[in-house]
Write an enzyme that holds these catalytic residues in place. Structure first.
Site, short mmCIF file in Angstrom:
data_model
loop_
_atom_site.label_atom_id
_atom_site.label_comp_id
_atom_site.label_asym_id
_atom_site.label_seq_id
_atom_site.Cartn_x
_atom_site.Cartn_y
_atom_site.Cartn_z
N CYS A 139 0.81 -1.22 0.00
CA CYS A 139 0.00 0.00 0.00
C CYS A 139 0.84 1.27 0.00
O CYS A 139 0.43 2.29 -0.55
CB CYS A 139 -0.99 0.00 1.16
SG CYS A 139 -0.29 0.28 2.80
N ASP A 140 2.04 1.23 0.57
CA ASP A 140 2.91 2.41 0.57
C ASP A 140 3.17 2.90 -0.86
O ASP A 140 3.36 4.10 -1.10
CB ASP A 140 4.27 2.12 1.19
CG ASP A 140 4.27 1.16 2.35
OD1 ASP A 140 3.29 0.44 2.53
OD2 ASP A 140 5.28 1.12 3.07
N ALA A 141 3.21 1.96 -1.78
CA ALA A 141 3.53 2.29 -3.18
C ALA A 141 2.52 3.26 -3.77
O ALA A 141 2.83 3.95 -4.76
CB ALA A 141 3.57 1.02 -4.02
#
Length: 361
Positions: A139-141
């Site tokens: 999800c950081d991406a």
């Protein structure tokens, strides 16, 4: 020095919703970080998040020192993205620095600021998707990658970049977004992971990355883009849940649904929430009466973790899940989130009902 062995005195900063008070806090934190870290600048994702904050603050306040620092950074690295290894499957981390390059391109219109990112992304679009292996699998991406693609569209006017971003975003969302919880799992290995108290694990900074990423994508996305309403709707869903999980001190804990597991407040996730919620209010996406108290409480909470010299504390170290947060821990991506939040707080203060402002946004 990421964690101090002693606790320095805290700064005395006003939480008032005025541009003067907000700018004082932003400059205090931003100047300390710049003085401390410019010699360490790199192109990796940690610094890329810091640069995004500097550009936002440079534009909103405005602040020439921050903008000039970002120009020096871009020239230092010759506007190249972070080097990608031959087996790198986390390329979004390496692309994040391109957001600042492209923001500067919009000011100076020098092709050298855009060329490396454009060449890299043109090549990536020729690589076919691999079923079952999303390009953005964590999800950081969604903070690192999609806003860079959206800015390349903005710089070129070519929707192929936006279309690539759109396709890959929804592949990731379909895998990691939990509609019943209105939150994102960090990656597929956390879809059923639970805390020691039996709660599903939703990592605070991870969801902060997502909310901030969507906001930064929407800023560069045309109003008539077909799937824009889907992004707005998901943003509103996550915002509604995040608002209910705020701590009494205005901050969020690293484990969103199990704050008892790690009770210390955490600033980097909180900073991205304050940024995203303030952004949503100022853009007319979120109801001001509902969310302004959340934002003001969050901003006040973060100010309580600024030390007298400007160091920002209570930032969780590089991680992918909830964990312990020492009060003096400080990392550049958390400062980037704080600066993003400060830039939007400045806009909220400028655009208060009944206040006249000539600012354009």
């Amino acid at each position: 020095i990421d964690v101090l062995a002693f606790t320095p005195p805290l700064a005395k900063l006003s939480p008032a919703l005025t541009t003067a008070a907000i700018d004082t806090a932003v400059r205090k934190v931003g100047n300390w970080q710049l003085d401390y870290s410019e010699k360490y600048f790199s192109r990796d994702w940690t610094f890329a998040a810091l640069y995004a904050g500097y550009m936002a603050a440079a534009t909103a306040l405005p602040d020439l020192r921050f903008k000039n620092a970002m120009l020096r950074m871009g020239n230092k690295f010759n506007w190249q993205l972070n080097p990608v290894g031959p087996t790198d499957d986390a390329a979004a981390n390496d692309h994040a620095v391109g957001q600042t390059y492209l923001d500067l391109y919009q000011i100076y219109h020098q092709k050298k600021m855009m060329k490396p990112a454009r060449e890299t992304f043109d090549a990536l679009m020729k690589v076919p998707d691999i079923p079952g292996k999303p390009v953005w699998w964590w999800c950081d991406a969604l903070f690192m990658g999609p806003p860079t693609w959206a800015r390349l569209y903005e710089a070129t006017g070519n929707r192929v970049y936006l279309n690539y971003m759109d396709r890959e975003f929804w592949i990731t969302s379909n895998l990691l977004y939990r509609p019943q919880e209105k939150l994102y799992s960090r990656d597929a290995t956390y879809l059923n992971a639970r805390s020691k108290n039996g709660q599903l694990i939703f990592w605070s900074r991870g969801n902060g990355w997502v909310m901030a990423g969507i906001a930064r994508m929407l800023d560069a996305m045309p109003k008539d883009y077909p799937s824009r309403p889907k992004y707005v709707e998901q943003f509103k869903q996550v915002a509604s849940r995040i608002a209910t999980l705020q701590g009494a001190d205005g901050l969020w804990r690293t484990d969103l649904l199990d704050p008892i597991a790690y009770p210390a407040p955490e600033v980097s996730g909180s900073a991205f929430y304050v940024y995203a919620l303030a952004w949503g209010i100022d853009r007319g996406i979120l109801d001001r009466a509902t969310y302004l108290p959340v934002v003001e409480k969050g901003w006040k909470g973060m100010l309580a973790h600024v030390y007298e010299d400007g160091r920002l504390g209570s930032i969780q170290s590089v991680n992918q899940e909830p964990g312990v947060v020492p009060p003096t821990s400080s990392y550049v991506y958390g400062v980037g989130g704080f600066l993003l939040a400060g830039a939007e707080m400045h806009r909220l203060a400028e655009h208060q009902p009944g206040r006249r402002s000539a600012a354009a946004f």
